[in-house]
Design a protein around this motif. Sequence first.
Motif, PDB file in Angstrom:
ATOM      1  N   CYS A   1     -11.509 -17.457  26.127  1.00 32.04           N
ATOM      2  CA  CYS A   1     -11.508 -16.681  24.878  1.00 32.04           C
ATOM      3  C   CYS A   1     -12.580 -17.174  23.913  1.00 32.04           C
ATOM      4  CB  CYS A   1     -10.137 -16.771  24.210  1.00 32.04           C
ATOM      5  SG  CYS A   1     -10.099 -15.936  22.623  1.00 32.04           S
ATOM      6  N   PRO A   2     -13.513 -16.308  23.529  1.00 29.39           N
ATOM      7  CA  PRO A   2     -14.631 -16.775  22.689  1.00 29.39           C
ATOM      8  C   PRO A   2     -14.208 -17.199  21.285  1.00 29.39           C
ATOM      9  CG  PRO A   2     -14.747 -14.400  22.994  1.00 29.39           C
ATOM     10  CD  PRO A   2     -13.660 -14.893  23.893  1.00 29.39           C
ATOM     11  N   THR A   3     -13.129 -16.625  20.772  1.00 30.33           N
ATOM     12  CA  THR A   3     -12.772 -16.935  19.388  1.00 30.33           C
ATOM     13  C   THR A   3     -11.624 -17.924  19.290  1.00 30.33           C
ATOM     14  OG1 THR A   3     -11.122 -15.205  19.227  1.00 30.33           O
ATOM     15  CG2 THR A   3     -13.385 -14.601  18.681  1.00 30.33           C
TER      16      THR A   3
ATOM     17  N   ALA B   1      -8.663 -17.047  19.973  1.00 25.62           N
ATOM     18  CA  ALA B   1      -7.479 -16.252  19.627  1.00 25.62           C
ATOM     19  C   ALA B   1      -6.394 -16.439  20.667  1.00 25.62           C
ATOM     20  CB  ALA B   1      -7.848 -14.772  19.512  1.00 25.62           C
ATOM     21  N   SER B   2      -6.809 -16.580  21.908  1.00 28.27           N
ATOM     22  CA  SER B   2      -5.861 -16.863  22.966  1.00 28.27           C
ATOM     23  C   SER B   2      -5.643 -18.371  22.928  1.00 28.27           C
ATOM     24  CB  SER B   2      -6.472 -16.424  24.305  1.00 28.27           C
ATOM     25  OG  SER B   2      -5.554 -16.606  25.346  1.00 28.27           O
TER      26      SER B   2
ATOM     27  N   VAL C   1      -1.456 -14.724  21.905  1.00 27.10           N
ATOM     28  CA  VAL C   1      -2.692 -14.178  21.351  1.00 27.10           C
ATOM     29  C   VAL C   1      -2.526 -14.151  19.831  1.00 27.10           C
ATOM     30  CG1 VAL C   1      -4.247 -12.211  21.206  1.00 27.10           C
ATOM     31  CG2 VAL C   1      -3.055 -12.692  23.341  1.00 27.10           C
TER      32      VAL C   1
ATOM     33  N   CYS D   1      -8.312 -12.113  17.398  1.00 26.69           N
ATOM     34  CA  CYS D   1      -8.716 -11.463  18.650  1.00 26.69           C
ATOM     35  C   CYS D   1      -9.721 -10.354  18.345  1.00 26.69           C
ATOM     36  CB  CYS D   1      -7.498 -10.885  19.356  1.00 26.69           C
ATOM     37  SG  CYS D   1      -7.903  -9.893  20.796  1.00 26.69           S
ATOM     38  N   ILE D   2     -10.855 -10.375  19.069  1.00 27.74           N
ATOM     39  CA  ILE D   2     -11.860  -9.336  18.848  1.00 27.74           C
ATOM     40  C   ILE D   2     -11.788  -8.246  19.921  1.00 27.74           C
ATOM     41  CG2 ILE D   2     -13.503 -10.736  17.540  1.00 27.74           C
ATOM     42  CD1 ILE D   2     -15.020 -11.235  20.139  1.00 27.74           C
ATOM     43  N   GLY D   3     -10.832  -8.385  20.833  1.00 31.57           N
ATOM     44  CA  GLY D   3     -10.661  -7.338  21.840  1.00 31.57           C
ATOM     45  C   GLY D   3     -11.731  -7.315  22.905  1.00 31.57           C
ATOM     46  N   CYS D   4     -12.230  -8.513  23.273  1.00 33.11           N
ATOM     47  CA  CYS D   4     -13.291  -8.531  24.294  1.00 33.11           C
ATOM     48  C   CYS D   4     -12.715  -8.404  25.696  1.00 33.11           C
ATOM     49  CB  CYS D   4     -14.106  -9.808  24.189  1.00 33.11           C
ATOM     50  SG  CYS D   4     -13.185 -11.280  24.676  1.00 33.11           S
ATOM     51  N   ARG D   5     -11.431  -8.693  25.860  1.00 42.30           N
ATOM     52  CA  ARG D   5     -10.711  -8.519  27.125  1.00 42.30           C
ATOM     53  C   ARG D   5     -11.144  -9.503  28.207  1.00 42.30           C
ATOM     54  NH1 ARG D   5     -12.918  -3.960  25.123  1.00 42.30           N
ATOM     55  NH2 ARG D   5     -13.899  -2.988  26.910  1.00 42.30           N
ATOM     56  N   TYR D   6     -11.844 -10.537  27.798  1.00 36.23           N
ATOM     57  CA  TYR D   6     -12.235 -11.556  28.782  1.00 36.23           C
ATOM     58  C   TYR D   6     -10.977 -12.251  29.313  1.00 36.23           C
ATOM     59  CZ  TYR D   6     -15.552 -14.947  30.810  1.00 36.23           C
ATOM     60  OH  TYR D   6     -16.317 -15.722  31.647  1.00 36.23           O
ATOM     61  N   CYS D   7      -9.972 -12.432  28.442  1.00 37.44           N
ATOM     62  CA  CYS D   7      -8.747 -13.092  28.898  1.00 37.44           C
ATOM     63  C   CYS D   7      -8.047 -12.284  29.976  1.00 37.44           C
ATOM     64  CB  CYS D   7      -7.807 -13.351  27.723  1.00 37.44           C
ATOM     65  SG  CYS D   7      -7.411 -11.886  26.759  1.00 37.44           S
TER      66      CYS D   7
ATOM     67  N   ARG E   1      -1.532  -9.639  30.780  1.00 35.73           N
ATOM     68  CA  ARG E   1      -1.882  -9.123  29.459  1.00 35.73           C
ATOM     69  C   ARG E   1      -2.227  -7.649  29.475  1.00 35.73           C
ATOM     70  NH1 ARG E   1      -4.838 -14.023  26.252  1.00 35.73           N
ATOM     71  NH2 ARG E   1      -2.885 -15.185  25.978  1.00 35.73           N
TER      72      ARG E   1
ATOM     73  N   VAL F   1      -5.458  -7.685  22.268  1.00 36.81           N
ATOM     74  CA  VAL F   1      -4.786  -7.925  23.534  1.00 36.81           C
ATOM     75  C   VAL F   1      -3.426  -8.546  23.275  1.00 36.81           C
ATOM     76  CG1 VAL F   1      -4.906  -9.440  25.549  1.00 36.81           C
ATOM     77  CG2 VAL F   1      -6.828  -7.992  24.992  1.00 36.81           C
TER      78      VAL F   1
END
Lengths: 393, 155, 257
Positions: free
Chosen positions: C131-133, C135-136, C146, C151-157, C166, C187
């Motif tokens: 997670c880049p931020t 948030a996860s 989360v 969470c920026i909603g990048c969906r990488y998680c 998720r 997410v």
Amino acid sequence: MDRTSYRELRFTPRFWGLVVILGAFVAAAGGIVLYVEHYGHIVTGMNNQIVWGVPHVFAIFLIVAASGALNISSIGTVFGKKDYKPVGRLSNLLAVALLIGGLAVLVLDLGRPDRLVMAMYTYNFTSIFAWNILLYSGFIGIVALYLYTQMARGVPEIAQKSAGMLAFVWRLALTTGTGSIFGWLVARQAYDAAIMAPLFIAMSFSFGMAVFMLVMFMTTGISTRQFPVALRTRQARLLGIFVAVVLYFTAVQHLSAIYVAEHAGVERFILLEGGIYTLLFWGGQVLIGGIIPMIILFSKQAATSGRLVGLAAGMIVLGGFAQLYVIIIGGQAYPLEIFPGFEVSSSFSDGVINAYTPTMLEFGLGIGGVALALLLALGGMKILRIMPDNATE
Amino acid sequence: MKNLLTSLLAVLALAIAPAHAQELFPSIPKALGEPHPEGNEYWRINHPALLAHDRDLVVLEGIRDVDASLVGCVVCHAVNGPDQGPVPMPVDAGSPDNSCQVCHQFVAIEIGCFVCHASVPSKEDVAMILPQYSADDEGWRDYMEDLAALQEAPQ
Amino acid sequence: MTSPLHKEKGAELSRRDILKSGAALATVTLAPGVTLMAFGGKKAAAGEDMPADGLKPGARWGLLIDAAKCPEDCSACVSACSAELGWENNGLETDPQWIRKVTLRDKETGRTNSLPVMCQHCESPPCVDVCPTGASFKREDGIVLVNRHTCIGCRYCMMACPFKARSFVFAPVSDQKSIAPRGIGTVEGCTLCVHKIDRGDGTTACVEACTATGNNAMMFGDLNDPESEIAIAVATYASVELRADLGLNLGVRYQNI
Ligand code: SF4
Ligand code: SF4
């Protein structure tokens, strides 16, 4: 010394025509972003199984091509090839433009693009994604500096060379980082491979060179500048080699995966039974993006016909999109193995191939990113002395 | 920070405005429950920072007994809506009469909270924040009646 | 080391600390995850033995699921989760699914089996790593959540999670539960009923529902507390974690798969 004289592009009706067309695509993409942000990603083809769709294909293509576009400049400065020097500035400009185009698509496809600033001050250093943000911004800065050393008067040769070297090393790191986004997804059978990073570097060489040549054709088409035949022929041959290297790494990627028991299923899916993904792999990536352009580029006619070279470069770009579609979406379409040895079923698509039908919105956003990159490149060529004036033989 | 400054300016403007200009400013609906011991001015200026601080306590550390909880805002500062059907409900954050919106629209600051948080309390929320109301239909009726009375009372 | 949270409190909100109301709460961080709490006003008057608010340091909350006791046609846990936390799955690919029933059929023997799958609350969660931020994140007590505020909603998680635990929120939501806010573009996933744990319920909605059916296929508890029922059970009977090859050390364990 570099005696080439550089001049800004002139306003011509064709220049304006291109700007209007590209601008229209960018504006359309802007509208799409607002629309998707308002209604949610439900209006796209993405779902809970395919969470990265066509926008990611475009974004990653542009980012990968960006670092590749820089190669032309590196070949000129770092490796001292004279033919390449006059187009070094364009190479740098294009690298930045493509990267910005790609990042724009990536960012605008976020669930909450409005929160991007958040990503800047809540930073997770274990995330390869976060590292990529650093790599990307560093790339833009370093390439801008490199461009400056090329354009400013009285900059010593050594400064230009070191900037070029730094940019070259940075771009390798950047592509490794982009490849690692996938390479580190250990849970996904399709991505869990160390080969991803070198594969992405090879892809960047090939896509970047192809895009660069297409932009050269585009620019010479709307101005009085010329694409020097000697350069074009050299680039065409190099491009042919790059394409061969990508094919080689692709072969290694799949052959080595076939022999890993847990990857055999996903390999069979991509190579034989995957429907659209199999078609895109063999037809798009291997044939259109690999074998045919390679034959063209290594043929004798490639030396004389700009059209043929342009065609090959165009096919490589199309093949590149196909390749990323297979990697990104094909890799998600294949079900996750949570229970090895069992047939599974559930109300949440366990054990089935995940469906994805991209919508025009997603293509529109992606194409908007390409248009933005080209628009930035054109604008740069208009206001800066990027293009050589006498780049003829 | 920007939010803070804007609300600070808004509050300052309220404070120093001459009496006849009062109608220029939004009239903030009255609220149920105990008044804030720190005073209204304090909360008007600081509520974004207070909410942000306490939400981190809740989400990250599981400390749920906090002063500034959005459920608290939504329960005490509810505004009864035009009667819709048999069960009266307070207005949600989509309405300009909503307590939060009265000020936020005046200072033109978007509220992010209600993308994820409900802007209308449930019976359980009301009973949790204001224990004098029970978490059933009767409690809800009392709550809505008290809200209505509050808004009819002279300012 | 103080967490940034407390630093912020000290630096920016000192005035508030002075003006703190009766029900206010002062926290002192001794070490990461160890929080001293002093209650003021009413709370303090009520006695010293008030349960400490906040997460239980050193806990490792988990679930133990016995597939042998889980009938294929029962989905009480799924309905309970949906009702408790306010998500709804109507069968669309874009609908959320925080917990799902999966039916397994052994390819060799043909034996079928059924079990619920939710966030496994990994000890080394891939979703947190990527997670880049940030948030996860994983709470001190092992619950992976989360933080929808970042969470920026990048969906990488979602790409990284091995268990499809998720979901992404594809459309605007309204009428959320106050214990489980959720909204467009972020997410979400199983929270292990963190609101109930913090409240001291000592169980989750799914486990309650499972117990109520009489199947008793699910057990909740603190895996780190050797006295707890769940710790004794995992110490006594064989249990496995999913995708053990990944070495993630999951908080959810299964028996009789
Ligand atoms: S199961 Fe998935 S979502 Fe849950 S902690 Fe593990 S990786 Fe994260
Ligand atoms: S979607 Fe949200 S929680 Fe998941 S990785 Fe991205 S920012 Fe983190």
